[in-house]
Design a protein around this motif. Structure first.
Motif, mmCIF file in Angstrom:
data_model
loop_
_atom_site.group_PDB
_atom_site.id
_atom_site.type_symbol
_atom_site.label_atom_id
_atom_site.label_comp_id
_atom_site.label_asym_id
_atom_site.label_seq_id
_atom_site.Cartn_x
_atom_site.Cartn_y
_atom_site.Cartn_z
ATOM 1 N N ASP A 178 0.881 -1.164 0.000
ATOM 2 C CA ASP A 178 0.000 0.000 0.000
ATOM 3 C C ASP A 178 0.921 1.217 0.000
ATOM 4 O O ASP A 178 1.319 1.692 1.064
ATOM 5 C CB ASP A 178 -0.916 -0.023 1.229
ATOM 6 C CG ASP A 178 -1.865 1.166 1.251
ATOM 7 O OD1 ASP A 178 -1.920 1.911 0.249
ATOM 8 O OD2 ASP A 178 -2.544 1.361 2.282
ATOM 9 N N GLY A 179 1.277 1.673 -1.208
ATOM 10 C CA GLY A 179 2.330 2.689 -1.302
ATOM 11 C C GLY A 179 3.618 2.062 -0.807
ATOM 12 O O GLY A 179 3.943 0.918 -1.142
ATOM 13 N N PRO A 180 4.358 2.775 0.045
ATOM 14 C CA PRO A 180 5.615 2.194 0.545
ATOM 15 C C PRO A 180 5.394 1.174 1.658
ATOM 16 O O PRO A 180 6.328 0.468 2.031
ATOM 17 C CB PRO A 180 6.363 3.415 1.084
ATOM 18 C CG PRO A 180 5.283 4.388 1.452
ATOM 19 C CD PRO A 180 4.154 4.156 0.497
ATOM 20 N N LEU A 181 4.185 1.120 2.177
ATOM 21 C CA LEU A 181 3.926 0.204 3.288
ATOM 22 C C LEU A 181 3.659 -1.194 2.768
ATOM 23 O O LEU A 181 2.990 -1.376 1.742
ATOM 24 C CB LEU A 181 2.719 0.689 4.106
ATOM 25 C CG LEU A 181 2.848 2.079 4.748
ATOM 26 C CD1 LEU A 181 1.559 2.452 5.464
ATOM 27 C CD2 LEU A 181 4.025 2.103 5.724
ATOM 28 N N VAL A 182 4.166 -2.176 3.500
ATOM 29 C CA VAL A 182 3.913 -3.552 3.109
ATOM 30 C C VAL A 182 3.454 -4.345 4.337
ATOM 31 O O VAL A 182 4.102 -4.313 5.391
ATOM 32 C CB VAL A 182 5.151 -4.209 2.445
ATOM 33 C CG1 VAL A 182 6.386 -4.162 3.338
ATOM 34 C CG2 VAL A 182 4.851 -5.646 2.048
#
Lengths: 455, 314
Positions: A178-182
């Protein structure tokens, strides 16, 4: 009678991440063309990772056969959602000037597969990338071509398992971007993918998402055993499930449940961490939700368990908490509780049959728990266990073989040259945790993955 | 047979032929009365009413302990036990004698009291189920300290089912509602704290000494789970033993006691202790999702949901 390797049989075949101390994991191993291949990876900690490398070990020499390019495809490094904010902040403060992010942060799964009509097997590599993990293929172990679209056209961070079954190649992904979040607990789409044509990079879905259960948030392990393809899940609501299929007919195939509700330990057995065939049975190592670098366990979070599955689908508890089940009482046949009687063994992360014995590598967070104490030695780190019959287990290595930052044995491989064991290293997190606790003087962890060879 | 059963036998050999007791750990309204009644009817077991022995270190501390709880109905189980074991009957006279016996032995440590009960009963596994053991950490710690080799059965029930049963009991019994209808005794809170205690404090026990079981699963599938419990305890699981367990109503404590000690068990169980297999087969687990009937507009606390999932509820 097989000979079990003991601690004196092991030497370090690689240390310090083989020249890259920020290379945190020797994530995957496979033997191809008579040589050992090792895929490396980094922590998804939001700092720029080193480029993923595929290493070849032959003639006592390591050589990099593949290193991730930095083409700009991955705009920024991934951040593991589960990491504590204070650790993340400290990691970022430690990072130097901004550098470009490599396309691939890890080569995290490997398989050797000969597709129908091909004259020789090829090496397949599952990647981890903020732009979406994919499958690479190499006919010679030197040059690699994409064999799938990034993330299978989904925001899927990594291809974490590859498995050959009945002349076909299967894959699963883990890490929902989710964007840079994993979210490394989940998958963008928890299905089993089946390769239709590796050279064309075409794949199909071999299962329904979550096998029809929306609480199965990821497919975490694959194995081929006795004519069945097995798939283990992560399920935070009721505990892992194990499914199997003959993989016949049209995809998605008919799958049947084999074990549910975390083998009746429920969410304490969050996920299937490892599967391996040994002695005519399938062995299953579980994972709790512990990351391997907490200071305190969650209430009621038991350690990992080991389960043995027979071909008829019946199963026994080898190590774990005794319990009443709808199938009858299950008591650990090895007479050892969860985590092999060690509460800090959060996952039985790797399993491998070698030279007539079964070896098991753990994920162990004892060093972080020790740091939470005001004083006392900071010990902990992975353990390696061995069994000649799957029932009686002996401790081979402990405390990360002397380095508490080596929290897990992420990969094991049986080769003619011995048993190879690759670690996962969290030195940055351990050092920062020590600093936050003002216990810097208590430890001197070494950075970078290590690879041990036992023979 | 599990290792713990073997250990219990070894302990029995050391301690004069008496097996280790079985303590059922659960908060109120968790099927403890019926389960204790069932297990207690096994030919090798003896089911006790609620003794509440872990409220203090001595019989005197227990007798006068925990505010109004013991004085209201918490003493009934002790009184009925001693009346039954000393005089072979429970009536107003034998209860009165039991009270005198207790008062004159107020300095007895609780272990000595329990050992006395064991001597009266003989070489059977004593089965005890006081929910008060989970009222405070010190009570359970005292149990574990006093009986370090006993077997512990952590009996669980879905928090929504437990709460519904608690509220139903309070609605039907004004004297209980008077004591219990306070925020501190919110049924969800009691459920969570009790089970957290049980999970946390039994976790360090040797493998197999403490086992966990869903009450709903046990009662709806007695044929599946009773033999497993027998196997765990290392006792007979033949048809005769199982059949005996199907008649908790045969316990001398499975009925209302005399006026000076009427309780000692759940009032509903005392009123109807007979197993109704059809009713039990209909027991279903409710859902963790949804509004709480006793706190309109609210759902379960996330801590409750997390713990309930760890225990196998969804």
């Amino acid at each position: 009678m097989s000979r079990l390797l003991d601690s004196t049989c092991f030497i370090r075949a690689a240390r310090g991440g083989l020249g890259r101390p920020d290379a945190a994991g020797a994530q995957a191993m496979a033997v191809f063309g008579g040589a050992l291949y090792v895929g490396t990876g980094a922590l998804a900690a939001g700092v720029t990772p080193p480029p993923a490398r595929l290493l070849r070990f032959a003639g006592e020499t390591w050589r990099t056969v593949l290193e991730s390019p930095t083409s700009g495809m991955a705009e920024e490094p991934a951040v593991d959602l589960r990491l504590a904010p204070d650790l993340l902040e400290a990691l970022h403060a430690r990072e130097g000037g901004a550098t470009s992010c490599p396309d691939d942060a890890g080569y995290v799964s490997l398989a050797v597969f000969q597709a129908p009509g091909e004259s020789a097997p090829a090496l397949y590599v599952g990647t981890a990338s903020p732009a979406g993990g994919r499958v690479l293929r190499s006919a010679d172990g030197e040059s690699f071509e994409p064999a799938s679209e990034p993330g299978f056209d989904l925001p899927a961070y990594a291809v974490t398992a590859l498995c050959v079954h009945d002349g076909r190649l299967f894959a699963v992904t883990r890490g929902a971007l989710d964007g840079p979040l994993v979210d490394l607990d989940a998958s963008a789409l928890p299905v089993v993918h089946m390769c239709l044509d590796p050279q064309a990079g075409s794949w199909d879905e071999a299962s329904l998402p979550g096998f029809g259960d929306e609480d199965n948030i990821a497919v975490t392990a694959l194995a081929s055993f006795d004519g069945w393809l097995y798939a283990g899940t992560a399920n935070p609501e009721r505990g892992f499930q194990l499914w199997r299929t003959r993989a016949q007919g049209e995809a998605p195939f008919d799958w049947e449940p084999v074990i549910e509700d975390g083998a009746y330990a429920f969410t304490a057995n969050h996920a299937v961490a490892a599967l391996a065939v040994f002695g005519g049975a399938l062995y299953l190592g579980t994972a709790t939700r512990a990351l391997g670098y907490e200071e305190e366990p969650a209430l009621g979070t038991d350690a990992a368990e080991l389960i043995r599955l027979d071909a008829d689908g019946s199963w026994d508890l080898i190590a774990g908490q005794p319990r009443f089940t709808p199938l009858g009482i299950r008591a650990p046949l090895a007479m050892m509780g969860a985590g092999f009687d060690d509460r800090y063994n959060a996952a039985f992360e790797s399993l491998c049959a070698h030279d007539g014995a079964l070896y098991l590598g753990t994920r162990h967070w004892g060093a972080f728990a020790a740091l939470a104490q005001e004083a006392g030695p900071v010990v902990g780190g992975y353990q390696l266990w061995a069994s000649a019959d799957g029932l009686d287990w002996e401790l081979v290595l402990e405390d990360g073989a002397g380095n508490p930052a080596e929290v897990a044995l992420a990969s094991l491989a049986s080769t003619p040259e011995g048993l190879f064991a690759g670690s996962a290293n969290v030195e940055p997190l351990l050092s920062l945790a020590a600093a936050l606790r003002e216990r810097d003087d208590s430890i001197a962890p070494r950075a970078g993955f290590e690879i041990l060879r036992g023979r | 047979m599990l290792e713990t059963a073997t250990m219990a036998e070894t302990a029995a050999e050391r301690g004069g032929g008496y097996p280790e007791p079985l303590f059922i750990l659960a908060p109120p309204r968790s099927f403890t009365s019926i389960v204790c009644g069932i297990l207690g009817q096994h030919p090798q077991c003896y089911g006790l009413p609620e003794l509440n022995l872990f409220l203090g270190d001595t019989l005197g501390e227990v007798w006068g302990g925990f505010a109004g709880f013991m004085k209201s109905f918490g003493r009934d189980g002790l009184l009925r036990t001693f009346a039954q074991l000393h005089d072979g009957a429970q009536n107003e006279d034998t209860i009165a004698r039991a009270q005198q016996w207790i008062i004159s032995r107020s300095d007895w440590p609780i272990r000595k009291v329990f050992d006395h009960i064991q001597e009266q009963v003989g070489p059977k596994i004593l089965v005890e189920k006081s929910p008060s053991t989970l009222f405070r950490a010190e009570f359970l710690e005292r149990a574990l300290r006093t009986f370090p080799e006993a077997n512990y059965l952590h009996l669980i029930r879905h928090p929504r089912g437990t709460a519904a049963s608690v509220l139903s009991l309070r609605a039907a019994h004004e004297e209980i509602a008077r004591v219990a209808n306070v925020p501190m005794l919110d049924p969800e809170r009691v459920w969570r704290i009790s089970h957290e205690l049980s999970v946390t404090l039994t976790e360090p026990l040797p493998v197999g000494q403490s086992m966990r079981l869903k009450g709903e699963a046990l009662l709806s599938h007695l044929d599946v789970y009773l033999p497993q419990i027998c196997e765990w305890l290392g006792i007979r699981s033949d048809a005769e033993a199982i059949e005996a367990m199907m008649h908790p109503e045969n316990s001398p404590y499975a009925c209302e006691g005399p006026p000076n000690a009427p309780r000692g068990n759940d009032p509903n169980f005392l009123e109807n202790p007979t197993i109704d297999p059809e009713r039990l087969a209909r027991i279903k687990e409710p859902s963790l999702v949804g509004e709480l009937s006793w706190r309109p507009g609210e759902n379960f606390d996330p801590r409750t949901v997390k713990l309930a999932r760890q225990l196998g509820y969804s």
